[in-house]
Motif scaffolding. Structure first.
Motif, PDB file in Angstrom:
ATOM      1  N   THR A 130       0.852  -1.191   0.000  1.00  0.00           N
ATOM      2  CA  THR A 130       0.000   0.000   0.000  1.00  0.00           C
ATOM      3  C   THR A 130       0.885   1.238   0.000  1.00  0.00           C
ATOM      4  OG1 THR A 130      -1.721  -1.160   1.242  1.00  0.00           O
ATOM      5  CG2 THR A 130      -1.806   1.254   1.228  1.00  0.00           C
ATOM      6  N   LEU A 131       0.657   2.144  -0.928  1.00  0.00           N
ATOM      7  CA  LEU A 131       1.470   3.352  -1.035  1.00  0.00           C
ATOM      8  C   LEU A 131       1.069   4.343   0.065  1.00  0.00           C
ATOM      9  CD1 LEU A 131       3.623   4.907  -2.642  1.00  0.00           C
ATOM     10  CD2 LEU A 131       1.756   5.870  -4.020  1.00  0.00           C
ATOM     11  N   ASN A 132       2.054   4.667   0.932  1.00  0.00           N
ATOM     12  CA  ASN A 132       1.817   5.601   2.033  1.00  0.00           C
ATOM     13  C   ASN A 132       2.654   6.870   1.920  1.00  0.00           C
ATOM     14  OD1 ASN A 132       0.023   3.833   3.496  1.00  0.00           O
ATOM     15  ND2 ASN A 132       1.827   2.617   4.004  1.00  0.00           N
ATOM     16  N   SER A 133       3.496   6.936   0.895  1.00  0.00           N
ATOM     17  CA  SER A 133       4.383   8.087   0.648  1.00  0.00           C
ATOM     18  C   SER A 133       5.490   8.236   1.685  1.00  0.00           C
ATOM     19  CB  SER A 133       3.567   9.385   0.585  1.00  0.00           C
ATOM     20  OG  SER A 133       2.623   9.321  -0.453  1.00  0.00           O
ATOM     21  N   GLU A 182       7.478   5.339   2.168  1.00  0.00           N
ATOM     22  CA  GLU A 182       8.334   4.200   1.834  1.00  0.00           C
ATOM     23  C   GLU A 182       9.692   4.672   1.296  1.00  0.00           C
ATOM     24  OE1 GLU A 182       4.057   2.995   1.013  1.00  0.00           O
ATOM     25  OE2 GLU A 182       5.357   4.689   0.475  1.00  0.00           O
ATOM     26  N   ASP A 185      12.359   4.504  -1.602  1.00  0.00           N
ATOM     27  CA  ASP A 185      12.046   4.492  -3.035  1.00  0.00           C
ATOM     28  C   ASP A 185      12.017   3.072  -3.610  1.00  0.00           C
ATOM     29  OD1 ASP A 185      11.771   5.986  -5.682  1.00  0.00           O
ATOM     30  OD2 ASP A 185      13.556   4.749  -6.059  1.00  0.00           O
ATOM     31  N   LYS A 196       8.571   1.117  -2.994  1.00  0.00           N
ATOM     32  CA  LYS A 196       7.277   1.634  -3.417  1.00  0.00           C
ATOM     33  C   LYS A 196       6.556   0.557  -4.213  1.00  0.00           C
ATOM     34  CE  LYS A 196       8.352   6.531  -3.225  1.00  0.00           C
ATOM     35  NZ  LYS A 196       8.506   7.816  -3.950  1.00  0.00           N
ATOM     36  N   PRO A 197       5.280   0.347  -3.935  1.00  0.00           N
ATOM     37  CA  PRO A 197       4.555  -0.771  -4.564  1.00  0.00           C
ATOM     38  C   PRO A 197       4.631  -0.751  -6.077  1.00  0.00           C
ATOM     39  CG  PRO A 197       3.253   0.200  -2.800  1.00  0.00           C
ATOM     40  CD  PRO A 197       4.438   1.101  -2.991  1.00  0.00           C
TER      41      PRO A 197
END
Length: 507
Positions: free
Chosen positions: A33-36, A38, A40, A43-44
């Motif tokens: 799940t992208l949470n900003s 992560e 780099d 990142k999903p």
């Protein structure tokens, strides 16, 4: 007809039992799940971080945790509660259930500190180190047990930052410990990004604290510049000192982290002095271990860890972690059997120790260096008198008894000693490492006279290199030659140089 047996789930509350407590840096468990927040490369659906590689990561962490079979395990580098929940589900599917969990809540941080437990948790809270996103919180958990047991899970700043960054963690933790009732029992564990002897070998680049370090100075795992051991009897009663369990491990085996072949002991399990006093929770002496299953190591380079593979900007779905798990056993039953001073230690104070020398047994209350060098193994501690420290770098040293005697190396046992000072030592362990005589565990019995080390260090000459003189480990001075590719050429001959110094070298 199939019959289903229903077993009610009852909270697991401890009274008198034995538990295994562990710590493991899982090397970045991120969900999809992208949470900003992560990194780099996690990142999903980028860098091949997708459902397949995430599943493989979960599978491998699950394998380690199941095989480790700890009752409580601290986990470093878990992204968030969702990633932890996915791991719990993976464990449950293969029959390794951990129904209780806790995780820090540091907003803006890419990774958190977590804990899984088979034992019910009474409470958990965060110890806030600072408001900076770079400083992860410390997880403070209390087990639902009798007697009460606190566990503090840590993941301190990496060594890319100077020591002052890790000092903040130690001070925040110490402030919490000082608020506990006197005599409280607790375990401090995790990835400290600090060696157990951090201040002994700290680099000039990292030393922005004037030689004060978090793990050994602030948490007081050192006393008189030496790692505190269970046998130490002169510890200050009013001081909040701690035992780092690495003290039980042979110095050559003190590592849990592998950075492309460079080994270090960044992970630790540290305990309060109340866990070795014969009351309540007790540490089981000798139970501290590094978990070393074969699959955690590379097949070709068997000494290097089989870490998670990220190659050419892609996750390859292979490997485990760059850390090994640590674990220790604690008990509330039969605590009187867990004495930390051995029978031989007590006999040593009253009678003459026996020291094994080949097929003979030497029965003397003390030995000189010449007699000591003849001993192949120590059957019990021995008193080594009147030896002088000629060389010290970090925790490595070299001793002699006279200017003409042979040398003995103090391998990672020279902490707290001074060059030019003579001592009496109680020696616990000696080894022969590639023909090099080494003392790996000692106590200082007495400080004696001081000497001029130059009187004990001979000037280099080719005759010192004769094989019949057995000068391995000798300290020499005034080597004049050309150094290149680990060799120094003196006249027509060249010699391997292991320590490069301008005035003297360890050959």
């Amino acid at each position: 007809m199939k019959k289903l047996l229903l077993i009610p789930i009852i909270p697991f509350i401890l009274y008198a039992t034995t538990i295994k407590v562990a710590t493991y840096n899982v090397d970045n468990l991120f969900d999809l799940t992208l949470n900003s927040t992560e990194y780099d490369d996690y990142k999903p659906n980028r860098h091949n971080w997708n459902n397949n590689t995430f599943s493989k990561k979960l599978e491998h962490i699950t394998q380690v945790i199941c095989d480790l079979n700890a009752d409580v395990i601290a986990l470093e580098e878990v992204e968030n509660p969702n990633a932890l929940k996915k791991l719990q589900s993976s464990l449950n599917r293969v029959g390794c259930s951990y129904p209780y969990s806790a995780i820090t809540d540091k907003r803006g941080s890419a990774i958190q500190v977590a804990m899984l437990s088979k034992i019910a948790l009474k409470k958990s809270r965060d110890i806030v180190v600072s408001n900076s996103k770079s400083d992860r919180n410390i997880l403070d958990v209390t087990l639902k047990s009798e007697p009460k047991l606190h566990i503090f899970a840590n993941h301190w700043r990496s060594k890319r930052a100077a020591e002052s960054a890790r000092l903040k963690y130690a001070k925040a933790l110490l402030a919490r410990l000082q608020k506990l009732p006197k005599g409280s029992e607790y375990i401090i564990l995790g990835d400290f990004n600090s060696n157990y002897n951090e201040c002994t070998n700290i680099t000039a680049k990292s030393n922005d604290t004037g030689g004060v370090c978090g793990i050994d100075t602030i948490l007081q795992t050192y006393y008189k510049k030496r790692l505190i051991k269970f046998r130490d009897k002169d510890l200050p009663k009013e001081s909040l000192y701690h035992y780092n369990l690495w003290s039980e491990v042979d110095v050559r085996k003190r590592w849990s982290h592998d950075f492309y072949g460079k080994k270090s002991a960044l992970d630790s399990i540290i305990i309060s002095p109340s866990m070795v006093n014969g009351k309540g929770w007790e540490y089981k002496k000798g139970s501290f271990k590094v978990f070393k299953k074969a699959y955690l190591f590379q097949k070709r380079r068997k000494s290097n860890l089989n870490r998670w593979v990220y190659k050419n900007g892609k996750h390859m779905g292979k490997g485990y972690s760059d850390h090994l798990p640590l674990y220790a056993i604690f008990t509330t039953s039969n605590a009187t059997e867990l004495k930390h001073e051995t029978f031989l230690d007590r006999v040593w104070k009253l009678f003459i120790p026996k020291v094994e020398s080949g097929d003979n047994v030497l029965t003397k209350s003390e030995v000189n260096l010449e007699e000591f060098l003849k001993l192949k193994h120590l059957k019990s501690p021995v008193l080594l008198k009147d030896v002088c420290l000629l060389y010290k770098r970090g925790d490595i040293g070299v001793i002699k008894s006279t200017p003409n005697s042979r040398s003995v190396t103090l391998y990672k046992s020279a902490e707290g000693l001074e060059e030019g000072m003579c001592y009496d030592f109680k020696v616990y362990k000696k080894k022969r490492y590639y023909k090099l005589e080494e003392i790996t565990d000692l106590d200082i019995v007495a400080n004696k006279k001081t000497v001029d080390i130059n009187d004990y260090i001979p000037t280099f000459s080719s005759t010192l290199m004769r094989s019949d003189l057995n000068n391995i480990g000798e300290i020499v001075k005034e080597i004049h030659g050309i150094y290149k590719d680990r060799y120094i050429r003196v006249g027509a001959k060249r010699y391997r140089l292991f320590v490069k110094q301008k005035r003297k070298g360890l050959l």
